[in-house]
Design a protein around this motif. Structure first.
Motif, mmCIF file in Angstrom:
data_model
loop_
_atom_site.group_PDB
_atom_site.id
_atom_site.type_symbol
_atom_site.label_atom_id
_atom_site.label_comp_id
_atom_site.label_asym_id
_atom_site.label_seq_id
_atom_site.Cartn_x
_atom_site.Cartn_y
_atom_site.Cartn_z
ATOM 1 N N GLY A 1 -57.088 70.569 94.007
ATOM 2 C CA GLY A 1 -56.022 70.373 93.033
ATOM 3 C C GLY A 1 -54.683 70.517 93.723
ATOM 4 O O GLY A 1 -54.718 71.069 94.778
ATOM 5 N N LYS A 2 -53.728 69.883 93.084
ATOM 6 C CA LYS A 2 -52.292 69.841 93.896
ATOM 7 C C LYS A 2 -51.366 71.162 93.088
ATOM 8 O O LYS A 2 -50.474 71.142 93.273
ATOM 9 C CB LYS A 2 -51.673 68.385 93.533
ATOM 10 N N GLY A 3 -52.200 71.632 92.008
ATOM 11 C CA GLY A 3 -51.483 72.592 91.451
ATOM 12 C C GLY A 3 -50.924 71.893 90.042
ATOM 13 O O GLY A 3 -50.343 70.840 89.980
ATOM 14 N N GLY A 4 -51.003 72.742 89.060
ATOM 15 C CA GLY A 4 -50.524 72.274 87.680
ATOM 16 C C GLY A 4 -51.620 71.523 86.966
ATOM 17 O O GLY A 4 -52.977 72.205 87.291
ATOM 18 N N CYS A 5 -51.752 70.627 86.245
ATOM 19 C CA CYS A 5 -52.912 70.028 85.636
ATOM 20 C C CYS A 5 -53.399 69.039 86.235
ATOM 21 O O CYS A 5 -52.800 67.942 86.805
ATOM 22 C CB CYS A 5 -52.228 69.474 84.328
ATOM 23 N N ASP A 6 -54.606 69.137 87.073
ATOM 24 C CA ASP A 6 -55.518 68.205 87.711
ATOM 25 C C ASP A 6 -56.372 67.834 87.165
ATOM 26 O O ASP A 6 -57.275 68.536 86.572
ATOM 27 C CB ASP A 6 -55.619 68.951 89.228
ATOM 28 N N LYS A 7 -56.944 66.717 87.515
ATOM 29 C CA LYS A 7 -58.478 65.955 87.106
ATOM 30 C C LYS A 7 -58.900 65.568 88.514
ATOM 31 O O LYS A 7 -58.750 64.587 88.960
ATOM 32 C CB LYS A 7 -58.148 64.765 86.136
ATOM 33 N N ILE A 8 -60.154 66.353 88.684
ATOM 34 C CA ILE A 8 -60.649 66.493 90.063
ATOM 35 C C ILE A 8 -62.065 65.747 89.650
ATOM 36 O O ILE A 8 -62.938 66.682 89.088
ATOM 37 C CB ILE A 8 -60.916 67.787 90.870
ATOM 38 N N THR A 9 -62.475 64.887 90.325
ATOM 39 C CA THR A 9 -63.551 64.062 89.935
ATOM 40 C C THR A 9 -64.417 63.901 91.316
ATOM 41 O O THR A 9 -63.829 63.189 92.234
ATOM 42 C CB THR A 9 -63.226 62.802 89.527
#
Length: 497
Positions: A441-449
């Motif tokens: 993730g990049k920090g903050g709210c991430d959607k990792i799929t």
């Protein structure tokens, strides 16, 4: 010159003499300082002329406070380098008499010089202490910039004077008042920006004379103007009060007394009418003359106001607007000054607003809250024109009458300021491919799929959504409220779906 606008210059020199070159900084206690560095002055039109002896020229006061001894008999010289008051064009330092104006320090260590301009523009002026008395500006620091304060500790200062065309307005223009009740008239003198200019109008200093030219009170002072006041440099305004014991219409003419000789009609435009659109007079508008009329009506009441909405809500940082309606015994009341201020204890205590009612008897008040909480806004007829509701009925509250019967010249409303909502962060998408990958993730709210392959999905700070795909995916959450979907192995806290 009575109540003239004054510059102030302070000069401090050591006992050592100067000869042909500026003295070193160490020789001075304070240096030469002219304040303000930039000044706005009214163009001296009409009977004025740009000469030092003219009555309507603007004074400049010089003070010399030497480190030792007295400053008496010292000479301070001034050269107008450029601008409408530069009559000799001697902007460069040459061995001729470059001094446009000079003065000699008296026993009180002061002296004054004066000049005016009949043309709008900006004078660039340099001042210096003159000791060799030779022609030219050999002792001036000709490289000194405008605005250099006394910290440079030398005997030179440079400043600017802006000569501006002005316009005089008297308000209110047609008030209605009961005989025996004083009526305040506010005189405002401001500059007129040039056509196409984006410069704002600025306050100007001037002596305002007023003569009652018709109706009750006419010829109340045969020796000079009936009323006079001086506008304040901060606002360009001053206040005059008129009264009558009988009914009728009092016609009033006001003008700027440029040479301050208290003569009637003086510099007034005697051909101007109260409605400048149909009778502009000479010179045409905008000018330095204005007319108003007070209608003294038996049994008349003071203007009454109503402010809506009575209760309002707004978000901090946004502007709130209220509509003011003013009426009198005879109907809608125009040209009524209205002032408002947030009462002490409010979330935005001290905030102010003001407006002038139209011919239909209405105007709007606006201000912006910077703090969450509740404001009580006190609104009142601003009879003295100072921009504050000083004349408000102190006992009145929101929806509660005060000591005066309603409707009256006061109204109180309430504003609740809500904190601005923080926008929810938009989630960033991080998507894998068909290979084995490490997705972070990049920090903050991430959607990792993850997609194909055996992937490692790692969330960082924030509320992340980690979604595994085909393959043996490992999902590792980070700080925050993470959610896991389709992960074969989970490391970290969060909700599994």
């Amino acid at each position: 010159m009575r109540n003239a606008s004054r510059f102030l210059a302070a000069v401090a020199l050591a006992a050592a003499s100067l000869a042909f070159v500026p003295a070193p900084a160490s020789a001075f206690q304070e240096g030469l300082d002219v304040e303000p560095d930039t000044a706005n002055r009214l163009v001296a039109a009409g009977p004025c002329a740009p000469v030092a002896t003219d009555a309507c020229a603007h004074d400049l006061t010089v003070t010399w406070d030497p480190a030792t001894g007295t400053g008496e008999d010292a000479t301070v010289a001034f050269e107008i380098l450029s601008g409408p008051s530069d009559t000799d064009g001697n902007a460069d330092m040459v061995p001729v008499d470059a001094r446009d104006v000079e003065c000699t320090i008296d026993a009180e260590e002061k002296c004054t010089v004066s000049w005016s301009s009949t043309t709008a523009g900006k004078d660039d002026v340099i001042a210096w202490v003159e000791t060799d008395m030779l022609p030219g500006r050999l002792e001036a620091d000709n490289s000194e910039p405008v605005g250099q304060d006394a910290s440079d500790m030398d005997s030179t200062d440079r400043f600017e004077v802006s000569w501006l065309t002005g316009v005089l307005n008297l308000d209110p223009e047609a008030p209605e008042q009961a005989p025996g009740t004083p009526q305040a008239i506010t005189a405002e003198l401001k500059s007129v920006p040039a056509t196409g200019s984006t410069d704002p109008a600025v306050p100007l200093v001037g002596n305002i004379d007023v003569e009652i030219i018709a109706g009750p009170g006419q010829n109340s002072n045969s020796a000079g103007p009936d009323l006079t006041c001086d506008t304040a440099p901060e606002t360009g305004q001053c206040e005059l009060t008129v009264n009558s014991t009988v009914a009728g219409k009092t016609g009033i003419r006001g003008w700027v007394d440029l040479n301050e000789d208290d003569q009637v009609p003086g510099e007034a435009d005697g051909t101007e009418g109260r409605d400048e659109t149909t009778q502009a007079g000479t010179p045409t508008e905008p000018d330095l003359t204005d007319l108003v009329e007070i209608n003294w009506v038996a049994g008349a009441t003071a203007p009454r106001i109503d402010v809506e909405p009575e209760n309002a809500q707004q978000t901090v940082g946004q502007e709130i607007t209220f509509t003011v309606t003013s009426t009198s015994a005879t109907g809608p009341q125009g040209t009524v000054n209205v002032a408002a201020q947030v009462a002490p204890g409010g979330a935005n205590s001290g905030k102010t607003a003001r407006c002038l009612t139209s011919a239909a008897g209405s105007c709007t008040l606006s201000y912006t809250g910077t703090n969450p909480g509740t404001d009580t806004l006190v609104v009142a007829v601003d009879a003295n024109g100072n921009g504050l509701p000083n004349e408000a009925d102190a006992g009145e509250a929101v929806a509660t009458p005060g000591t005066k019967a309603e409707p009256d010249e006061t109204d109180v409303v309430q504003v609740v300021w809500n904190a601005a909502k923080t926008a929810k962060a938009k989630c960033k998408n991080v998507k894998g491919s068909s290979k084995d990958e490490k997705l972070r993730g990049k920090g903050g709210c991430d959607k990792i799929t993850g997609k194909g392959g055996d992937d490692v999905l790692t969330g960082r700070g924030g509320d992340d959504i980690l979604s595994g795909g085909p393959g043996k995916d490992v999902c590792a959450g980070g700080p925050g409220d993470d959610k896991y979907r389709g992960c074969e192995k989970i490391k970290g806290k969060g909700e599994k779906k």
